[in-house]
Design a protein around this motif. Structure first.
Motif, PDB file in Angstrom:
ATOM      1  N   THR A 237      47.404 -26.592   5.890  1.00 36.39           N
ATOM      2  CA  THR A 237      47.872 -25.512   5.031  1.00 36.39           C
ATOM      3  C   THR A 237      49.354 -25.285   5.280  1.00 36.39           C
ATOM      4  OG1 THR A 237      47.628 -23.156   4.505  1.00 36.39           O
ATOM      5  CG2 THR A 237      47.170 -23.812   6.762  1.00 36.39           C
ATOM      6  N   ARG A 239      50.624 -22.193   4.788  1.00 38.79           N
ATOM      7  CA  ARG A 239      50.682 -20.729   4.722  1.00 38.79           C
ATOM      8  C   ARG A 239      51.510 -20.114   5.859  1.00 38.79           C
ATOM      9  NH1 ARG A 239      44.239 -20.191   5.921  1.00 38.79           N
ATOM     10  NH2 ARG A 239      44.264 -20.016   8.219  1.00 38.79           N
ATOM     11  N   ALA A 252      44.335 -25.070   9.654  1.00 35.30           N
ATOM     12  CA  ALA A 252      43.630 -23.794   9.517  1.00 35.30           C
ATOM     13  C   ALA A 252      42.285 -23.813  10.228  1.00 35.30           C
ATOM     14  CB  ALA A 252      43.440 -23.452   8.045  1.00 35.30           C
ATOM     15  N   GLU A 273      43.097 -15.867   7.496  1.00 34.66           N
ATOM     16  CA  GLU A 273      44.154 -16.257   6.562  1.00 34.66           C
ATOM     17  C   GLU A 273      45.555 -16.073   7.120  1.00 34.66           C
ATOM     18  OE1 GLU A 273      44.295 -17.638   3.534  1.00 34.66           O
ATOM     19  OE2 GLU A 273      42.143 -18.033   3.631  1.00 34.66           O
ATOM     20  N   ASN A 274      45.724 -15.219   8.107  1.00 33.28           N
ATOM     21  CA  ASN A 274      47.057 -14.962   8.654  1.00 33.28           C
ATOM     22  C   ASN A 274      47.401 -15.862   9.836  1.00 33.28           C
ATOM     23  OD1 ASN A 274      45.004 -13.453  10.086  1.00 33.28           O
ATOM     24  ND2 ASN A 274      46.656 -12.504  11.251  1.00 33.28           N
TER      25      ASN A 274
END
Length: 466
Positions: A237, A239, A252, A273-274
């Motif tokens: 990811t 992110r 992830a 998600e963080n």
């Protein structure tokens, strides 16, 4: 120091040694073809013998470190198959005169294993060429390398037996060019990450046995235990926008795979998600002393930055170290060892190696995992590089205690850090007479002596050999 110019002079291994390394390269992909061995090199004959295909029943009790024998068979840039950058044995670096070997280009990786009464060293260069050398009490000689080329960004892994020595390689153009395959110690099956994130299992004759979809991080290192289980980072990811480890993709999740009696995913640790795993491999050892392996990883939070987290294999968070307090600040986990010689393992970390690195030592105690000692002024990584193996732990001066070998900020000195009660200190430095550009390669000889090799930006391979 002793200097060897391999372009003009190759030292002979021993009088009367006239055997050559012979390997078939017919299975290589078009991108990676064998090259002829220069006529002015001395080579070692190691006839190729088929490996056993007998399936060994895996043990039922995991161990913290692989046996010395498994270290003798595989040369990894990160020392141990469990991701622990810890060299077993005792060294004598302070008393050794280094040997310098001039190369044809800038070295990128070095791996080594013992062979007979010496050591085989494989060096990959920026242009993709692979060079190999044999060092023994009689001197150093260049030998044929198998294969003679690798994709420039692919780290090597070296397999040496009583009969041959070669890099572990999968002749598949689709395999990831930014990591290496692994050899399962029990079944002798090779496993590689391919470009779509699948794992490919390859037999002894390079036939594909099966493919397992896992969505692997393409530069992940495949960790292996004594039961042929595999642990790797998965679910790439972007992110977490930091990008200091070669690209902007981090993992992830962490995936555990059983390979006996057949490959299958048995556990996935998925992060919120963080968070991401900011690294290319965990460390997979028994940190808590319960006889089971734990998974130690650098977990980076979008708001709070990097911290060290200890997971059980089932995914439970057993302990967490402090976060940086802001994003884009990294912690480089390096090795687990008994740094204080008290029977209690500690994790060695370098905090923010790119902006004033600080060595941290962590100790686990009933869920608590806080730094117990710190020392500033070092580094262990170059920003933007996938080389996370520029540091290693072990007894490199033979005094019976473990040192952490890191680097000065300019990458021109090896710096030995020792744990003392309540703190840590620098106990010696060794100049490199140039700037480091590779990992720190180690091998443990049959008598327990540690040897060390590094590559410099001026195109020199430097070896510390007894």
């Amino acid at each position: 120091m002793r200097k060897i110019d391999t372009k003009n002079k190759i030292l002979q291994i021993a009088a009367g040694l006239s055997i050559f390394i012979l390997f078939s390269m017919s299975a290589c992909s078009p991108e990676i073809q064998a090259e002829s061995v220069p006529t002015n090199t001395h080579t070692i004959l190691i006839p190729t013998l088929p490996e056993s295909t007998q399936q060994v029943t895996p043990t039922q009790s995991p161990i913290s470190n692989p046996s010395l024998q498994s270290l003798l068979e595989l040369g990894l840039t990160y020392q141990q198959m469990n991701g622990n950058r810890y060299a077993l044995g005792k060294g004598n670096l302070l008393a050794q005169t280094p040997i310098d070997i001039d190369l044809s280009d800038i070295p990128t990786w070095v791996v080594s294993t013992p062979y007979q009464d010496g050591v085989i060293w494989y060096v990959t260069l920026q242009n993709g060429a692979v060079h190999a050398y044999y060092s023994s009490p009689r001197g150093v000689s260049e030998v044929s390398s198998v294969p003679s080329k690798l994709p420039p960004e692919m780290p090597p892994i070296l397999k040496t037996t009583d009969n041959n020595s070669s890099l572990v390689f999968v002749p598949n153009p689709a395999q990831s060019k930014i990591t290496h395959p692994i050899l399962l110690p029990q079944s002798k099956i090779k496993v590689a990450i391919v470009s779509n994130g699948d794992l490919e299992f390859i037999g002894e004759s390079d036939e594909k046995l099966l493919t397992l979809p896992v969505n692997a991080l393409l530069d992940a290192r495949l960790l292996v235990d004594e039961r042929d289980r595999i642990l790797l980072l998965t679910n790439p990811t972007d992110r977490y926008n930091h990008g200091v480890l070669g690209d902007h993709f981090e993992a992830a999740s962490i995936t555990l795979i059983e390979t006996f009696p057949e490959p299958r995913v048995t556990g996935i640790i998925s992060l919120p998600e963080n968070e991401v795993v900011e690294g290319i491999a965990p460390i997979w050892v028994d940190l808590t002393g319960d006889g089971k392996r734990e998974i130690i990883a650098t977990i980076s939070d979008r708001g709070l930055g990097a911290g060290i987290v200890v997971f059980s294999e089932s995914g439970e968070r057993l302990a967490e170290g402090p976060k940086m307090g802001q994003p884009n600040r990294w912690r480089h986990q390096i090795a687990v060892g008994d740094f204080l010689v008290q029977g209690e393992p500690e994790l060695a970390v370098v905090r923010t190696p790119h902006i004033g690195g600080v060595v941290e030592f962590y100790r686990y105690s009933e869920g608590d995992f806080e730094p117990v000692a710190q020392l500033p002024g070092v580094t262990s990584h170059v920003i933007g590089s996938r080389n996370l193996d520029m540091s290693v732990a072990g007894d490199f001066d033979g005094n019976g205690t473990t040192e952490l070998l890191v680097l000065n900020p300019s990458l021109t000195e090896l710096v030995a850090v020792r744990r003392v009660p309540e703190s840590a200190e620098i106990i010696w430095r060794i100049p490199l007479d140039g700037k480091l550009n590779t990992n720190l390669a180690t091998a443990t000889l049959s008598d327990g002596k540690i040897v060390l090799g590094v590559g410099r930006t001026d195109g020199v391979l430097r070896l510390w050999y007894p």
